[in-house]
Scaffold this active site. Structure first.
Site, short mmCIF file in Angstrom:
data_model
loop_
_atom_site.label_atom_id
_atom_site.label_comp_id
_atom_site.label_asym_id
_atom_site.label_seq_id
_atom_site.Cartn_x
_atom_site.Cartn_y
_atom_site.Cartn_z
N CYS A 135 0.74 -1.15 -0.01
CA CYS A 135 -0.12 0.06 -0.05
C CYS A 135 0.89 1.28 0.06
CB CYS A 135 -0.96 0.01 1.31
SG CYS A 135 -2.03 -1.26 0.97
N HIS A 165 -3.46 7.37 2.71
CA HIS A 165 -3.61 6.08 2.02
C HIS A 165 -5.03 5.76 2.44
CE1 HIS A 165 -3.85 2.03 1.27
NE2 HIS A 165 -3.67 1.42 2.37
N ASN A 199 -10.21 -0.03 0.17
CA ASN A 199 -8.67 -0.09 0.05
C ASN A 199 -8.25 -0.64 -1.25
OD1 ASN A 199 -5.85 -0.44 0.45
ND2 ASN A 199 -6.11 -1.13 2.73
#
Ligand code: COA
Length: 322
Positions: A113, A249, A279
């Site tokens: 990520c 994020h 996500n």
């Protein structure tokens, strides 16, 4: 002095939308639980046969248009992804072919990520040291392929998507600084425990899917975003009040809120898109950036902090003047 600056952004979400209510029909979960614990309402899922490079190309084409450049102007393509089309070649090479380009360098970055911030770090240094003038940086993922759709503790959290930026050499300051970190000791808190070298255990029912200790990851994520933000602001002698926007994020609204509180950033100055696409790992920061640029929130000249964390653990940031 040569700097690098974002001259165009783009993003892409696959057509198919899976809402929390859709998931209620296939697993023991509820829209209420998912929204309360994560802020997520829906996620986009790639169609059968639609790969990470396909998503990446859509985002890249938008970024190329926005920057007003031609594909042939690109000196380097860096794709951040955890879900490459194939074990090899790099998805960046496939993107290069699909864009109709050839000859320039192309490679992938794997920092899960945090991948986009890592890729931006590499691209910025490439430009500042004279390696090239124009770099295409993409974060793209088809995480739906590595999610165990029978595991409600992870399946509700992830989605597919892509975001891209064109980074170009300039004599005005754009990217001010980038910071990257990793701590491999926590590998097993969030991982896909199979792979090319370790081997694929064909006998296990689970297959090569994401496994996570959600509570531990949550705590690490908040701490990592806090420390990277402090490091970045202190390193540049910038006060949190000087920031126009935080683009974190997009993993979980509770993580974003906790990180914003620690940074004393009001949520009105935090870009949040996790509700719309869950996500999307390396794609999440460039996706959020593009959405906020296109809807007019992030404007030229504003000071923006990108903050990432992910499996590894990895974490990183970029402070930039958009
Ligand atoms: N629907 C309904 N119930 C669920 C569920 C779901 N999708 N997933 C888990 N539960 C249940 C659990 O089984 C547990 O039940 P129990 O109390 O009967 O045992 C209960 O909900 C609470 O589980 P818990 O794991 O303690 O919830 P939580 O408040 O910690 O939230 C996460 C779980 C995953 C949302 C949270 O830990 C998180 O966001 N972690 C970070 C994940 C992340 O961002 N990863 C990517 C980093 S890049």
């Amino acid at each position: 002095m040569t700097y690098s600056r974002i001259t165009g952004t783009g993003s892409y979400l696959p057509e198919k939308v899976v809402t929390n209510h859709d998931l209620e029909k296939t697993m023991e979960t509820s829209d209420q639980w998912i929204r309360d614990r994560t802020g997520i309402k829906r996620r986009h899922i790639a169609a059968d046969g639609e790969t990470t490079s396909d998503l990446a190309v859509h985002a890249a084409e938008q970024a190329i248009d926005a920057a007003g450049i031609k594909v042939d102007d690109i000196d380097l393509i860096v794709v951040a992804t955890t879900t490459p089309d194939k074990i090899f070649p790099a998805t960046a090479c496939t993107v290069q072919r699909k864009l109709g380009s050839s000859g320039c360098g192309a490679f992938d970055v794997q920092a899960v990520c945090s991948g986009f911030v890592y890729a931006l770090d590499v691209a910025d240094r490439h430009i500042r040291t004279g390696g090239g003038k124009t770099v295409l940086v993409i974060g793209a993922e088809t995480l739906s392929r590595i999610v165990d759709w029978e595991d409600r503790t992870t399946a509700v959290l992830f989605g597919d998507g892509a975001g891209a930026v064109i980074l170009q050499a300039t004599d005005e300051q754009g990217i001010i600084s980038t910071h990257i970190h990793s701590d491999g000791r926590h590998e097993e808190l969030l991982h896909v425990p199979q792979g090319a070298s370790q081997g694929y255990d064909q006998t296990r029912a689970g297959g090569a899917y994401i496994q996570m200790n959600g509570n531990a990851v949550f705590r690490k994520a908040v701490g990592a975003l806090d420390s990277i933000s402090r490091e970045t602001l202190a390193g540049n002698n910038v006060a949190h009040g000087d920031l126009d926007w935080l683009v974190p994020h997009q993993a979980n609204m509770r993580i974003i809120t906790a990180a914003a509180n620690k940074l004393r950033m009001p949520l009105e100055r935090v870009i949040v898109t996790v509700d719309e696409h869950a996500n999307t790992s390396a794609a999440s920061i460039p996706l959020a950036l593009d959405i906020a640029v296109r809807d007019g929130r992030i404007k030229r000249g504003q000071l923006v902090l990108l903050g990432a964390f992910g499996a590894g653990f990895t974490w990183g940031s970029a402070l930039l003047r958009y």
